[in-house]
Write an enzyme that holds these catalytic residues in place. Structure first.
Site, mmCIF file in Angstrom:
data_model
loop_
_atom_site.group_PDB
_atom_site.id
_atom_site.type_symbol
_atom_site.label_atom_id
_atom_site.label_comp_id
_atom_site.label_asym_id
_atom_site.label_seq_id
_atom_site.Cartn_x
_atom_site.Cartn_y
_atom_site.Cartn_z
ATOM 1 N N ASP A 12 1.785 -3.025 2.890
ATOM 2 C CA ASP A 12 1.001 -1.805 2.755
ATOM 3 C C ASP A 12 -0.387 -2.148 3.330
ATOM 4 O O ASP A 12 -0.707 -3.328 3.501
ATOM 5 C CB ASP A 12 0.920 -1.465 1.263
ATOM 6 C CG ASP A 12 -0.036 -0.342 0.975
ATOM 7 O OD1 ASP A 12 0.095 0.718 1.589
ATOM 8 O OD2 ASP A 12 -0.929 -0.527 0.115
ATOM 9 N N LEU A 13 -1.195 -1.158 3.644
ATOM 10 C CA LEU A 13 -2.506 -1.456 4.243
ATOM 11 C C LEU A 13 -3.639 -1.445 3.199
ATOM 12 O O LEU A 13 -4.157 -2.483 2.804
ATOM 13 C CB LEU A 13 -2.804 -0.451 5.362
ATOM 14 C CG LEU A 13 -4.134 -0.661 6.076
ATOM 15 C CD1 LEU A 13 -4.132 -1.947 6.894
ATOM 16 C CD2 LEU A 13 -4.438 0.518 6.999
ATOM 17 N N ASP A 14 -3.973 -0.226 2.742
ATOM 18 C CA ASP A 14 -5.108 -0.082 1.833
ATOM 19 C C ASP A 14 -4.780 -0.734 0.481
ATOM 20 O O ASP A 14 -3.808 -0.369 -0.173
ATOM 21 C CB ASP A 14 -5.413 1.409 1.597
ATOM 22 C CG ASP A 14 -5.890 2.093 2.873
ATOM 23 O OD1 ASP A 14 -6.320 1.386 3.790
ATOM 24 O OD2 ASP A 14 -5.829 3.327 2.938
ATOM 25 N N THR A 20 -9.914 -0.542 1.532
ATOM 26 C CA THR A 20 -10.535 0.675 2.066
ATOM 27 C C THR A 20 -10.676 1.757 1.001
ATOM 28 O O THR A 20 -11.280 2.791 1.259
ATOM 29 C CB THR A 20 -9.721 1.221 3.258
ATOM 30 O OG1 THR A 20 -8.354 1.015 2.980
ATOM 31 C CG2 THR A 20 -10.092 0.541 4.549
ATOM 32 N N LYS A 48 -4.622 6.311 -4.776
ATOM 33 C CA LYS A 48 -4.129 5.125 -4.070
ATOM 34 C C LYS A 48 -2.687 5.302 -3.606
ATOM 35 O O LYS A 48 -1.814 5.644 -4.406
ATOM 36 C CB LYS A 48 -4.261 3.883 -4.948
ATOM 37 C CG LYS A 48 -5.703 3.456 -5.084
ATOM 38 C CD LYS A 48 -5.833 2.099 -5.729
ATOM 39 C CE LYS A 48 -7.296 1.664 -5.714
ATOM 40 N NZ LYS A 48 -7.507 0.434 -6.456
ATOM 41 N N GLY A 49 -2.464 5.094 -2.320
ATOM 42 C CA GLY A 49 -1.112 5.211 -1.767
ATOM 43 C C GLY A 49 -0.669 6.643 -1.540
ATOM 44 O O GLY A 49 0.424 6.902 -1.046
ATOM 45 N N ARG A 52 -3.321 12.003 2.556
ATOM 46 C CA ARG A 52 -4.626 12.665 2.600
ATOM 47 C C ARG A 52 -4.582 14.060 1.983
ATOM 48 O O ARG A 52 -5.428 14.419 1.161
ATOM 49 C CB ARG A 52 -5.090 12.750 4.057
ATOM 50 C CG ARG A 52 -6.572 12.995 4.202
ATOM 51 C CD ARG A 52 -6.951 13.093 5.657
ATOM 52 N NE ARG A 52 -6.525 11.933 6.429
ATOM 53 C CZ ARG A 52 -6.515 11.888 7.758
ATOM 54 N NH1 ARG A 52 -6.925 12.929 8.454
ATOM 55 N NH2 ARG A 52 -6.106 10.810 8.401
ATOM 56 N N SER A 117 2.394 1.959 5.791
ATOM 57 C CA SER A 117 1.227 2.562 5.139
ATOM 58 C C SER A 117 1.263 4.087 5.194
ATOM 59 O O SER A 117 1.810 4.659 6.136
ATOM 60 C CB SER A 117 -0.037 2.069 5.849
ATOM 61 O OG SER A 117 -1.155 2.836 5.496
ATOM 62 N N ALA A 118 0.639 4.729 4.204
ATOM 63 C CA ALA A 118 0.519 6.187 4.201
ATOM 64 C C ALA A 118 -0.626 6.647 5.100
ATOM 65 O O ALA A 118 -0.751 7.826 5.419
ATOM 66 C CB ALA A 118 0.275 6.676 2.780
ATOM 67 N N SER A 119 -1.464 5.715 5.516
ATOM 68 C CA SER A 119 -2.675 6.086 6.253
ATOM 69 C C SER A 119 -2.408 6.452 7.707
ATOM 70 O O SER A 119 -1.652 5.778 8.396
ATOM 71 C CB SER A 119 -3.681 4.937 6.213
ATOM 72 O OG SER A 119 -4.793 5.256 7.013
ATOM 73 N N ASN A 121 -4.837 6.312 9.725
ATOM 74 C CA ASN A 121 -5.861 5.517 10.411
ATOM 75 C C ASN A 121 -5.481 4.040 10.462
ATOM 76 O O ASN A 121 -6.343 3.179 10.673
ATOM 77 C CB ASN A 121 -7.203 5.665 9.684
ATOM 78 C CG ASN A 121 -7.703 7.099 9.684
ATOM 79 O OD1 ASN A 121 -7.895 7.686 10.746
ATOM 80 N ND2 ASN A 121 -7.888 7.683 8.514
ATOM 81 N N LYS A 148 5.364 8.141 -0.105
ATOM 82 C CA LYS A 148 5.752 7.276 -1.214
ATOM 83 C C LYS A 148 5.588 8.082 -2.511
ATOM 84 O O LYS A 148 4.644 8.860 -2.589
ATOM 85 C CB LYS A 148 4.831 6.046 -1.279
ATOM 86 C CG LYS A 148 4.825 5.190 -0.015
ATOM 87 C CD LYS A 148 3.658 4.194 -0.052
ATOM 88 C CE LYS A 148 3.517 3.471 1.270
ATOM 89 N NZ LYS A 148 2.340 2.584 1.339
ATOM 90 N N GLU A 172 2.683 -4.307 -2.056
ATOM 91 C CA GLU A 172 2.108 -2.993 -2.382
ATOM 92 C C GLU A 172 1.105 -3.074 -3.521
ATOM 93 O O GLU A 172 1.283 -3.867 -4.450
ATOM 94 C CB GLU A 172 3.228 -2.058 -2.854
ATOM 95 C CG GLU A 172 3.616 -0.976 -1.903
ATOM 96 C CD GLU A 172 2.573 0.084 -1.628
ATOM 97 O OE1 GLU A 172 1.553 0.179 -2.349
ATOM 98 O OE2 GLU A 172 2.766 0.838 -0.671
ATOM 99 N N ASP A 173 0.073 -2.218 -3.460
ATOM 100 C CA ASP A 173 -0.902 -2.178 -4.567
ATOM 101 C C ASP A 173 -0.771 -0.904 -5.401
ATOM 102 O O ASP A 173 -1.449 -0.773 -6.417
ATOM 103 C CB ASP A 173 -2.337 -2.248 -4.023
ATOM 104 C CG ASP A 173 -2.735 -0.974 -3.316
ATOM 105 O OD1 ASP A 173 -1.938 -0.489 -2.476
ATOM 106 O OD2 ASP A 173 -3.817 -0.436 -3.609
HETATM 107 P P1 B16 Z 1 -5.682 8.416 5.638
HETATM 108 P P2 B16 Z 1 -1.863 2.841 2.013
HETATM 109 C C1 B16 Z 1 -3.198 5.143 1.769
HETATM 110 O O1 B16 Z 1 -2.965 3.936 2.432
HETATM 111 C C2 B16 Z 1 -4.368 5.054 0.807
HETATM 112 O O2 B16 Z 1 -4.059 4.186 -0.261
HETATM 113 C C3 B16 Z 1 -4.664 6.422 0.249
HETATM 114 O O3 B16 Z 1 -5.757 6.359 -0.648
HETATM 115 C C4 B16 Z 1 -4.985 7.358 1.419
HETATM 116 O O4 B16 Z 1 -5.218 8.677 0.948
HETATM 117 C C5 B16 Z 1 -3.803 7.367 2.387
HETATM 118 O O5 B16 Z 1 -3.550 6.054 2.827
HETATM 119 C C6 B16 Z 1 -4.019 8.252 3.582
HETATM 120 O O6 B16 Z 1 -5.034 7.696 4.372
HETATM 121 O O7 B16 Z 1 -6.568 9.489 5.133
HETATM 122 O O8 B16 Z 1 -6.381 7.271 6.329
HETATM 123 O O9 B16 Z 1 -4.535 8.956 6.460
HETATM 124 O O10 B16 Z 1 -2.282 2.297 0.686
HETATM 125 O O11 B16 Z 1 -0.508 3.531 2.005
HETATM 126 O O12 B16 Z 1 -1.995 1.829 3.125
HETATM 127 MG MG MG Z 2 -2.134 0.800 -0.825
#
Ligand code: B16
Ligand code: MG
Length: 220
Positions: A12-14, A20, A48-49, A52, A117-119, A121, A148, A172-173
């Site tokens: 996972d990233l964040d 972040t 978290k996770g 957006r 990751s869900a991000s 970015n 997720k 994963e966190d």
């Molecule tokens: P973005 P992960 C998740 O990343 C974050 O934990 C979560 O807080 C955030 O809203 C989500 O990514 C979306 O991120 O706005 O950059 O698309 O923990 O799945 O790596």
């Molecule tokens: Mg995470």
């Protein structure tokens, strides 16, 4: 002959590779303040996770606010622009303890390294921290339809490197991320607090506490 199958290590990233969450918090806080919604660090844990759009919905629910799609899109764009402004100076010093050593060890051992990751970015963050070349596959918020705890992000990740779920390990966190890994029939390793991540097969505070001997055991 080596009979040990190659495994996929999905990160996972964040909260696992970089912290972040603090930047997400600052960016969401500005939106919440403008809407006079009380948004604390404890509330931030709920995000978290989470995607957006779901994060925005959670914040609006906290303030009992209903909004049009246009308003929501505007806040989402504003939040992301602000979030990205915090990432401008990001570099390898933001990698969490033991991450780089773990990635390099897995590379040396010829294991598949995947981002899940869900991000949306994720790629620029991997580039800025100088680790993108270590990844064999990147699956992020742009690639999935189901967030997720749905296992989609991890199943696509394992598939991209041709590894069956049973031979994949997820770091994963977030509780939803651990649930997604378990639903994918993968080994789940929580990074954080054991009392929160109690559904994980293993939990460590960070990669330094985990140690490379544990990784070596997972490879075998
Ligand atoms: P973005 P992960 C998740 O990343 C974050 O934990 C979560 O807080 C955030 O809203 C989500 O990514 C979306 O991120 O706005 O950059 O698309 O923990 O799945 O790596
Ligand atoms: Mg995470």
């Amino acid at each position: 002959m080596n009979s040990v199958p190659k495994k996929a290590f999905i990160f996972d990233l964040d909260g696992v590779i970089v912290d972040t969450a603090k930047y997400h918090y600052l960016a969401w806080k500005k939106i919440a303040d403008a809407l006079q919604i009380n948004f604390t660090h404890e509330h931030n844990e709920l995000l978290k996770g989470v995607s957006r759009i779901r994060s925005l919905d959670i914040i609006l629910e906290l303030g009992n606010i209903t909004a049009t799609v246009e308003q929501k899109n505007q806040w989402l764009a504003q939040k992301n622009a602000d979030y990205l402004s915090y990432l401008v100076d990001m570099d390898s010093s933001e990698l969490l303890p033991g991450v780089l050593e773990t990635l390099q060890f897995l590379k040396e051992k010829n294991q598949a390294i995947v981002l899940g990751s869900a991000s949306k970015n994720a790629r620029p963050i991997l580039e800025k921290t100088g680790i993108i070349d270590l990844f064999d596959a990147v699956v992020d918020g742009n690639d999935v339809t189901n967030a997720k705890p749905d296992p989609e992000v991890f199943l696509i990740g394992a598939q991209k490197v041709n590894i069956i779920p049973e031979n994949a390990i997820v770091f994963e966190d977030a509780v939803a991320g651990i649930q997604a890994a378990n639903a994918a029939q993968m080994i789940s390793v929580g990074i954080g607090k054991a009392e929160i991540l109690n559904e994980a097969h293993y939990v460590f505070t960070d990669f330094n506490e985990m140690g490379l001997a544990f990784i070596e055991k997972l490879i075998k």
